[in-house]
Motif scaffolding. Structure first.
Motif, PDB file in Angstrom:
ATOM      1  N   LYS A 112     -13.228  76.702 -32.754  1.00 53.88           N
ATOM      2  CA  LYS A 112     -14.315  75.866 -33.252  1.00 53.88           C
ATOM      3  C   LYS A 112     -15.005  76.426 -34.495  1.00 53.88           C
ATOM      4  CE  LYS A 112     -15.247  73.806 -28.776  1.00 53.88           C
ATOM      5  NZ  LYS A 112     -16.139  73.770 -27.619  1.00 53.88           N
ATOM      6  N   GLY A 113     -15.020  77.752 -34.643  1.00 57.20           N
ATOM      7  CA  GLY A 113     -15.727  78.326 -35.784  1.00 57.20           C
ATOM      8  C   GLY A 113     -14.877  79.355 -36.496  1.00 57.20           C
ATOM      9  N   MET A 114     -15.537  80.193 -37.332  1.00 65.00           N
ATOM     10  CA  MET A 114     -14.812  81.206 -38.087  1.00 65.00           C
ATOM     11  C   MET A 114     -14.883  82.561 -37.348  1.00 65.00           C
ATOM     12  SD  MET A 114     -15.492  83.909 -40.527  1.00 65.00           S
ATOM     13  CE  MET A 114     -16.795  83.562 -41.717  1.00 65.00           C
ATOM     14  N   ILE A 115     -13.739  83.220 -37.281  1.00 65.69           N
ATOM     15  CA  ILE A 115     -13.715  84.585 -36.740  1.00 65.69           C
ATOM     16  C   ILE A 115     -13.666  85.537 -37.927  1.00 65.69           C
ATOM     17  CG2 ILE A 115     -12.354  86.278 -35.449  1.00 65.69           C
ATOM     18  CD1 ILE A 115     -11.375  84.021 -33.650  1.00 65.69           C
ATOM     19  N   LEU A 116     -14.643  86.474 -37.977  1.00 65.56           N
ATOM     20  CA  LEU A 116     -14.686  87.412 -39.099  1.00 65.56           C
ATOM     21  C   LEU A 116     -14.248  88.801 -38.637  1.00 65.56           C
ATOM     22  CD1 LEU A 116     -15.499  88.008 -42.054  1.00 65.56           C
ATOM     23  CD2 LEU A 116     -17.779  88.554 -41.216  1.00 65.56           C
ATOM     24  N   VAL A 117     -13.285  89.369 -39.357  1.00 68.86           N
ATOM     25  CA  VAL A 117     -12.815  90.722 -39.062  1.00 68.86           C
ATOM     26  C   VAL A 117     -13.444  91.673 -40.067  1.00 68.86           C
ATOM     27  CG1 VAL A 117     -10.799  92.218 -38.881  1.00 68.86           C
ATOM     28  CG2 VAL A 117     -10.645  89.833 -38.142  1.00 68.86           C
ATOM     29  N   VAL A 118     -14.328  92.541 -39.575  1.00 71.52           N
ATOM     30  CA  VAL A 118     -15.042  93.491 -40.432  1.00 71.52           C
ATOM     31  C   VAL A 118     -14.501  94.892 -40.163  1.00 71.52           C
ATOM     32  CG1 VAL A 118     -17.317  94.418 -41.010  1.00 71.52           C
ATOM     33  CG2 VAL A 118     -17.102  92.077 -40.192  1.00 71.52           C
ATOM     34  N   SER A 119     -14.171  95.665 -41.202  1.00 70.84           N
ATOM     35  CA  SER A 119     -13.702  97.031 -40.929  1.00 70.84           C
ATOM     36  C   SER A 119     -14.391  98.056 -41.813  1.00 70.84           C
ATOM     37  CB  SER A 119     -12.188  97.123 -41.061  1.00 70.84           C
ATOM     38  OG  SER A 119     -11.804  96.975 -42.387  1.00 70.84           O
ATOM     39  N   ALA A 120     -14.415  99.301 -41.322  1.00 76.01           N
ATOM     40  CA  ALA A 120     -15.236 100.333 -41.953  1.00 76.01           C
ATOM     41  C   ALA A 120     -14.547 101.044 -43.106  1.00 76.01           C
ATOM     42  CB  ALA A 120     -15.670 101.362 -40.903  1.00 76.01           C
ATOM     43  N   GLY A 121     -13.287 101.464 -42.923  1.00 80.29           N
ATOM     44  CA  GLY A 121     -12.638 102.259 -43.967  1.00 80.29           C
ATOM     45  C   GLY A 121     -11.247 101.746 -44.306  1.00 80.29           C
ATOM     46  N   THR A 122     -10.703 102.256 -45.390  1.00 83.42           N
ATOM     47  CA  THR A 122      -9.375 101.839 -45.828  1.00 83.42           C
ATOM     48  C   THR A 122      -8.328 102.080 -44.735  1.00 83.42           C
ATOM     49  OG1 THR A 122      -9.975 102.432 -48.076  1.00 83.42           O
ATOM     50  CG2 THR A 122      -7.625 102.175 -47.611  1.00 83.42           C
ATOM     51  N   SER A 123      -8.468 103.176 -44.002  1.00 85.89           N
ATOM     52  CA  SER A 123      -7.446 103.497 -43.019  1.00 85.89           C
ATOM     53  C   SER A 123      -7.580 102.685 -41.735  1.00 85.89           C
ATOM     54  CB  SER A 123      -7.462 104.998 -42.713  1.00 85.89           C
ATOM     55  OG  SER A 123      -8.766 105.432 -42.485  1.00 85.89           O
ATOM     56  N   ASP A 124      -8.598 101.847 -41.639  1.00 88.61           N
ATOM     57  CA  ASP A 124      -8.718 100.943 -40.493  1.00 88.61           C
ATOM     58  C   ASP A 124      -7.998  99.623 -40.733  1.00 88.61           C
ATOM     59  OD1 ASP A 124     -10.426 102.801 -39.221  1.00 88.61           O
ATOM     60  OD2 ASP A 124     -12.151 102.000 -40.287  1.00 88.61           O
ATOM     61  N   ILE A 125      -7.481  99.423 -41.942  1.00 87.50           N
ATOM     62  CA  ILE A 125      -6.894  98.128 -42.306  1.00 87.50           C
ATOM     63  C   ILE A 125      -5.704  97.725 -41.424  1.00 87.50           C
ATOM     64  CG2 ILE A 125      -5.712  96.873 -44.175  1.00 87.50           C
ATOM     65  CD1 ILE A 125      -7.689  98.066 -46.125  1.00 87.50           C
ATOM     66  N   PRO A 126      -4.809  98.657 -41.026  1.00 87.18           N
ATOM     67  CA  PRO A 126      -3.707  98.220 -40.158  1.00 87.18           C
ATOM     68  C   PRO A 126      -4.196  97.521 -38.887  1.00 87.18           C
ATOM     69  CG  PRO A 126      -3.245 100.407 -41.004  1.00 87.18           C
ATOM     70  CD  PRO A 126      -4.634 100.062 -41.455  1.00 87.18           C
ATOM     71  N   VAL A 127      -5.202  98.081 -38.244  1.00 86.14           N
ATOM     72  CA  VAL A 127      -5.721  97.462 -37.031  1.00 86.14           C
ATOM     73  C   VAL A 127      -6.412  96.141 -37.368  1.00 86.14           C
ATOM     74  CG1 VAL A 127      -7.287  97.759 -35.080  1.00 86.14           C
ATOM     75  CG2 VAL A 127      -5.971  99.709 -35.917  1.00 86.14           C
ATOM     76  N   ALA A 128      -7.125  96.130 -38.477  1.00 80.45           N
ATOM     77  CA  ALA A 128      -7.815  94.916 -38.894  1.00 80.45           C
ATOM     78  C   ALA A 128      -6.812  93.796 -39.155  1.00 80.45           C
ATOM     79  CB  ALA A 128      -8.649  95.194 -40.146  1.00 80.45           C
ATOM     80  N   GLU A 129      -5.689  94.139 -39.789  1.00 79.40           N
ATOM     81  CA  GLU A 129      -4.686  93.113 -40.072  1.00 79.40           C
ATOM     82  C   GLU A 129      -4.060  92.583 -38.789  1.00 79.40           C
ATOM     83  OE1 GLU A 129      -1.636  93.345 -43.554  1.00 79.40           O
ATOM     84  OE2 GLU A 129      -0.468  93.352 -41.694  1.00 79.40           O
ATOM     85  N   GLU A 130      -3.834  93.464 -37.825  1.00 83.96           N
ATOM     86  CA  GLU A 130      -3.310  93.005 -36.527  1.00 83.96           C
ATOM     87  C   GLU A 130      -4.262  91.989 -35.903  1.00 83.96           C
ATOM     88  OE1 GLU A 130      -1.480  95.835 -33.451  1.00 83.96           O
ATOM     89  OE2 GLU A 130      -3.142  95.033 -32.287  1.00 83.96           O
ATOM     90  N   ALA A 131      -5.553  92.286 -35.986  1.00 88.57           N
ATOM     91  CA  ALA A 131      -6.548  91.363 -35.433  1.00 88.57           C
ATOM     92  C   ALA A 131      -6.556  90.045 -36.198  1.00 88.57           C
ATOM     93  CB  ALA A 131      -7.932  92.012 -35.478  1.00 88.57           C
ATOM     94  N   LEU A 132      -6.512  90.144 -37.518  1.00 90.41           N
ATOM     95  CA  LEU A 132      -6.586  88.962 -38.382  1.00 90.41           C
ATOM     96  C   LEU A 132      -5.400  88.035 -38.115  1.00 90.41           C
ATOM     97  CD1 LEU A 132      -8.393  87.974 -40.771  1.00 90.41           C
ATOM     98  CD2 LEU A 132      -6.656  88.908 -42.294  1.00 90.41           C
ATOM     99  N   LEU A 133      -4.184  88.591 -38.112  1.00 89.82           N
ATOM    100  CA  LEU A 133      -2.976  87.781 -37.904  1.00 89.82           C
ATOM    101  C   LEU A 133      -2.965  87.167 -36.505  1.00 89.82           C
ATOM    102  CD1 LEU A 133      -0.383  90.128 -39.618  1.00 89.82           C
ATOM    103  CD2 LEU A 133      -0.985  87.813 -40.355  1.00 89.82           C
ATOM    104  N   THR A 134      -3.386  87.956 -35.520  1.00 90.66           N
ATOM    105  CA  THR A 134      -3.426  87.436 -34.150  1.00 90.66           C
ATOM    106  C   THR A 134      -4.383  86.260 -34.057  1.00 90.66           C
ATOM    107  OG1 THR A 134      -2.947  89.642 -33.277  1.00 90.66           O
ATOM    108  CG2 THR A 134      -3.876  88.046 -31.746  1.00 90.66           C
ATOM    109  N   ALA A 135      -5.571  86.418 -34.626  1.00 90.16           N
ATOM    110  CA  ALA A 135      -6.556  85.336 -34.586  1.00 90.16           C
ATOM    111  C   ALA A 135      -6.012  84.085 -35.263  1.00 90.16           C
ATOM    112  CB  ALA A 135      -7.856  85.790 -35.255  1.00 90.16           C
ATOM    113  N   GLN A 136      -5.346  84.284 -36.388  1.00 94.18           N
ATOM    114  CA  GLN A 136      -4.799  83.124 -37.112  1.00 94.18           C
ATOM    115  C   GLN A 136      -3.663  82.466 -36.340  1.00 94.18           C
ATOM    116  OE1 GLN A 136      -4.074  85.180 -40.804  1.00 94.18           O
ATOM    117  NE2 GLN A 136      -6.053  84.588 -41.681  1.00 94.18           N
ATOM    118  N   MET A 137      -2.769  83.249 -35.777  1.00 95.69           N
ATOM    119  CA  MET A 137      -1.648  82.688 -35.024  1.00 95.69           C
ATOM    120  C   MET A 137      -2.117  81.981 -33.755  1.00 95.69           C
ATOM    121  SD  MET A 137       1.038  83.217 -36.773  1.00 95.69           S
ATOM    122  CE  MET A 137       2.443  83.026 -35.661  1.00 95.69           C
TER     123      MET A 137
END
Lengths: 242, 242, 242, 242, 242, 242, 242, 242
Positions: A112-137
């Motif tokens: 129904k709404g937007m899911i926002l993935v917020v991350s702290a550092g550059t090295s957190d991006i792999p986990v953030a991308e996993e979350a982002l792709l999962t949410a989108q799929m």
């Protein structure tokens, strides 16, 4: 199926039964098509600890059900698993930063709404991308906001608008894991905190971030396992469909 | 010894002096008057694990040296210890929130700037007070800013002016221990982080806050032991005299 | 924004400036030039967990700002990262023992006194070198004293003179981490203790040294994360500018 | 307010200010009325680590704002705190099993669905009650299902209907903490897992349950701190208002 | 000795025999043929931490005793060890999923009932196979039931019949380790729980599953070490012979 | 000094020499020849964490002192270090099971009795060999008794005679680390217990054995670090010279 | 057996006696008189976890054997246990600082040298006294040196003479547990390190001191359990009789 | 029951239903009479964490079912709980050493062999008694063998006969928890190991014993939770009925 072949059970009866059979037994795994139906999730394979062959076999069982419009997601995969999956489904795409394989069969947005993935550092991006792709799929409109750690609080406050637009926030951080507390204090929506295993020494592979998040003084924060971007997105998606 | 060799001090006199230096042996403890001289500290007794009698005995040895203008500080004391100390020195004052006893013998300010004690929650105040009193007894101008936890970041930002006035900051927090990271990112001065044992469950008596602080992404943060408000103030004082 | 409202700065010019302030967004990272300005630090990249390409990209953004005289430091780098950085800046130098890359753009000494890096054993030298180079790149006069572990206390006492000359001491040790307690007792200045992950068995990758240092009976000792030579030097530098 | 009474500041101006004043400073605490407004929460005091006097003082500041219709909740309270609060507000009620004090000022239901509190054993009831009361005070229709641990799976399956009626489930268990995994597999809605400190030996005060929940194989499960029934209800309430 | 005292066996002969009993010393190991006799076990070599040569040497000592009909089992082996063992005994078979080598010398079933190996996820299969093969080599009728984790409780309940046929159950699970509690509640026979090191983050290499199992609320559950499928089968076998 | 007092060495020459003692500074290390003299130990280099070049350099400084008859020992070495050391001293020998390099310069036995090295399993032999070689190089008569773990208590009791002949016992075990308790109960001499990192799962790299030994119910047992065969032999040797 | 061989005791009588030895069964305990004989120890009762009645009963069994000249020691006792023991033996003496009860039946010195008990802080004295009394009751000349922690290294160096006179040193410290490393480097004799549970926060009840001691860089140091002054003295005594 | 009272359901029909109702809901607990039937166990109440009133209520529900011949067992009870239970059932007996309450309603022996409870030290007796009483109340012939710790191995070997007579052994030990390994090596039957929380310092409340037992080198050993004498007896009983 033997019963069918021996004529004891009619084909249509068998088909009917299969529809209600909650899982399909492919020997080493029981593929749970119903969970996807029941929970509105994409069909998912956790790649770690499975051979490339096993993953491909499970994906084949999923792809075989042509009528299904569920997206397919393989997490914690690598190039070798991707090669095997690619042979089973030509539309598979590999995302190397996060090790995610996606097979998109539907672009429908059900959240129904937007899911926002917020991350702290550059090295957190792999986990953030996993979350982002999962949410989108899983049928959500999902956006991201990276590298906004708390030691430079102005970087986060600068994007306050984006934070307030989200219906659910996934907040990813390693080291001291303080980001969810600050974000949680700024918004009235649920914040799913994901500790990451980045850091060194007394970060203990994400344990420090995990403990920090469990002790968050913001009361709208819940926590999932270390590096579990997938799980966070599942919960976020599940909330976003309410 | 130079004085002896130059004939300024007689050998026997020197020997007598040496007997009382660099520490005075009172049986169960060796009172180290020199440390106070050497390091400009107040004379300090750590009350925990000592009997009221033992603490009073040590304070007596300190008070006896009348010429000294060093302030005297007893930490981790209780009403019983205070009663015993009060009998030894009438000017002793007890601070029940932090369990500190102070005997003020000098009001001289030797620290060059202001030491600011910042704390996250109401239950961190005992440790904060220990730090504040220690800093003051060691000759510093010290102020405090309480209840500015990161889940309500506006409360902290509201006092940004005060933060920038400090020469050294002592930052006290329990639970996730995120405050020093945020504070450290806002100021260019050293931040001494003190984890507190407040919290419950996975706060593990301050271990979570300790680990969070050790992993702080702000690079001007160092850490002392859990609940060690005294130690933080010692270091802050030692920096403030540079 | 005041300048804009007063007509001193044109709107488009402001927009352009804002793009570069207070951090520059290069996609996967927000380069915080201001932190360096704010805190007088060199510009720093933490190499671990970033690809060679990412590090080089960040360094490029730093080098691009030609007016800046800030030194540039990459920590936890390796030969591969160095190769990529070297392509971006020919004046980059690699220090293989510590994995540090330095790009020196200024030789100005801004620290007021000497920072001394003391270490216990031969295997602590990588961390010691990281601390030493960081302190130097941040504009300090820094010296070192290696292999003076407490089991041969005479080796340390032999160099007592050097200890008393320092304005700030960084004290690096693995195993039981006892060195800062002894050093802290010999000097009146702040001692930043760095536990190292050397050792085996019950050294638990530096946890034993970390715990030992947090429990130091010397009251002028504070602690940073395991192997965090960089962080210790940041704090030391920040103290040395006071 | 003194300024208003002295005529220096006009009443309307003061009112305007108050609307934007993010917190009220009562010395040892900054009461954050806005958080309640911002997040739709009841006003909450965490009783542990505060004196009866401090709690009563904070409640007084909340009660004083007569216009407010926010319910007031004190958690981790005891008979002594209750006595002090009762003197401040006659409508305070004490719930001894969970140590919760409630002051009901509104019966409005703002949550969209039913929140179900499920618990595993008799000794988990205190935490379950804290969650239940919190959810109710925050304007939700909340029910409970007790003593349905996984070693008697039929007890849980018997109540499957109730599970499917919930919009959000709070799942409370000690010992091995397996209940959320089973419940999570039975429903498509978010499950907030709360580990409890019940058990003995290798339950480590709830750590085993906490770890079990973090590793739940059901992907709609998130976790809060040990015994944190309050926090779970906050998140559940926040989800239930979406 | 009775035989000697009765004159049936000569003293020197007895001495010679004693030299080879109750264990045979082959330098780096004392092969305990008697344990196999005493406990009815197969002869077993734990491969991990031994060189291929050492394992082969021990197997040779076992094979040499031709009269013995004990099966031989090597656990935690790899292809290299297998190659060395194969040279010693042509009938050796390697099971790569579990790393088990079997040398079958007897097909006799001595266990009284069926041992059922139940496992939670696909990645628990290696440990399950080690348990299955061990149970079979020790003379038991053993079956398996894979991929019946608790988050899809229907998959387990579907096979309730199989569960009730077993005389002893070995229950293998990683992550939260909840399966033994559910299985234990469904059957009246002993359940040997084996935690596995599968999972990631806060699964801590099987520790979470281990702790969960130790805290099982089902009272017919006991636990063995992480990944110890072999040990579980030994105990199960030992029970099944009672 | 004796030489000085006897006029054999001039005072200034002695002073010069003393300046280079009690340790020789070779840059990255201070070689402590005096410790060997002081403690009667062999000269020792701990190889781990040092480069092959550094080890060879230190050995060269030791070998250079020709008059010395101290044996030289390098522990935790590998083939690469050995190659470098071999170039410095042709009489160096490598023991690959334990990674020890020995350079024997004296065969004198200075220890008063026999040191017995007892170990529990085959995989404990590397640590046992390190202890054995160290004890021998330090001038002791040392023997060994391998593979006598407590689960086959008869194997240990069979060798009771050997146990009672020892003056000091070094007892090496992994897994549950129970051997020292049993051995300690059988003899009246000191038992130095060495936990090893063998085992898997809940052996936690030797921590379980370490804890078991620290809690030994035999009162003549003391403990050294995990895998520290060298340290155990040092202490045993030091006791054996009393 | 000597009595038998000399004809003083008949064989059958001896056999009967042997049947009742090496331990005397008094129901809840098997009093092991032989251990005292075998190991030259005093007879010892560990008071903690036993009722006053149980302790008195065991002491009665010891006292009953009038011929014995072994001293009797009860550790971890309290006033209540002492009262019960006093009724059994009038010569019992209570030492409240350490909770030790002594019954002296022999003043013979059987240890060959002096055992020195060195401790770091005032709060380590209870453990030090337990060690001191145990060493003395076991027939050793034992002395003590208190309050010589490493942060005031001059206090320790001042007593270097005393250190070099000892044949065995027991070294007791809490907090960072650094004292044994420094002491071990100053003497060539064995050092038994005892961590104490003094300290707070990250001292974790003595774990930090324990780990520090296990990682001591001095190679003549071994370790016993936290607060185990008794055990240290047992080992020291056992060494001192060699 | 309301349905019955309103006449909608006939009494006999209701009774029939109740027979199949798997549990009886008494509000705060669901009394599972069927488990006792299903598993042949006595009816059991875990007293810890329940009020005296709650325990008595549950016992009342059990006693009410007069036809039942199941024994009733309350574990972890105290005098207060006993008083409440005694009012419900006059035949209740309290065993203060273990805190067990027994209500014997049947003396029938259903277990096939003897269950032997072996314990290491005097302070392990409470747990041993809990195991012994549980085994007996569940219809087993059970005996005990106390105070046979491994540091006096002769005490254990003396009773080898008793060990070999048992069909199942429960082995209880604290501190290093080595007893099950030795016992397991001496018998061919299953050994259930119970770690106890006796000990101090590095025994960590039974964790050391627990870890030791999990790593037992005897392959017929399984483990239950710390102090869980009850659970061990359940499993032993369950095995003994096979």
């Amino acid at each position: 199926m033997e019963a069918v072949s021996k004529g004891k059970v009619g084909a249509s009866e068998a088909t009917a039964k299969l529809k209600h059979l909650p899982f399909e037994d492919i020997g080493f795994a029981k593929v749970d098509h119903h969970r996807a139906l029941r929970q509105g999730y994409a069909e998912v394979v956790f790649g770690k600890g499975k051979t490339a062959g096993q993953v491909a076999e499970i994906v084949r069982a999923m792809v075989r059900k042509k009528a299904s419009r569920q997206n397919i997601l393989v997490t914690r995969a690598d190039a070798k698993i991707y090669a095997a999956v690619k042979r089973v489904s030509g539309s598979a795409r590999f995302h190397p930063v996060s090790g995610v394989i996606t097979i998109e069969r539907s672009k429908e947005i059900t959240g129904k709404g937007m899911i926002l993935v917020v991350s702290a550092g550059t090295s957190d991006i792999p986990v953030a991308e996993e979350a982002l792709l999962t949410a989108q799929m899983m049928g959500n409109h999902a956006e991201h906001l990276y590298d906004v750690g708390v030691a430079g609080i102005h970087r986060l406050l600068e994007h306050r608008g984006m934070l307030t637009e989200a219906r659910v926030i996934i907040c990813i951080a390693g080291m001291e894991g303080a980001l969810p507390s600050v974000v949680g204090g700024l918004v009235p929506v649920p914040v799913i905190a994901v500790p990451t295993s980045t850091g060194y020494g007394a970060s203990f592979g994400g344990v420090t971030a995990l403990l920090g998040m469990l002790n968050s003084c913001a009361s709208n924060v819940t926590v999932v396992n270390i590096d579990n971007g997938f799980g966070a997105a599942c919960v976020a998606s599940c909330i976003n469909r309410l």
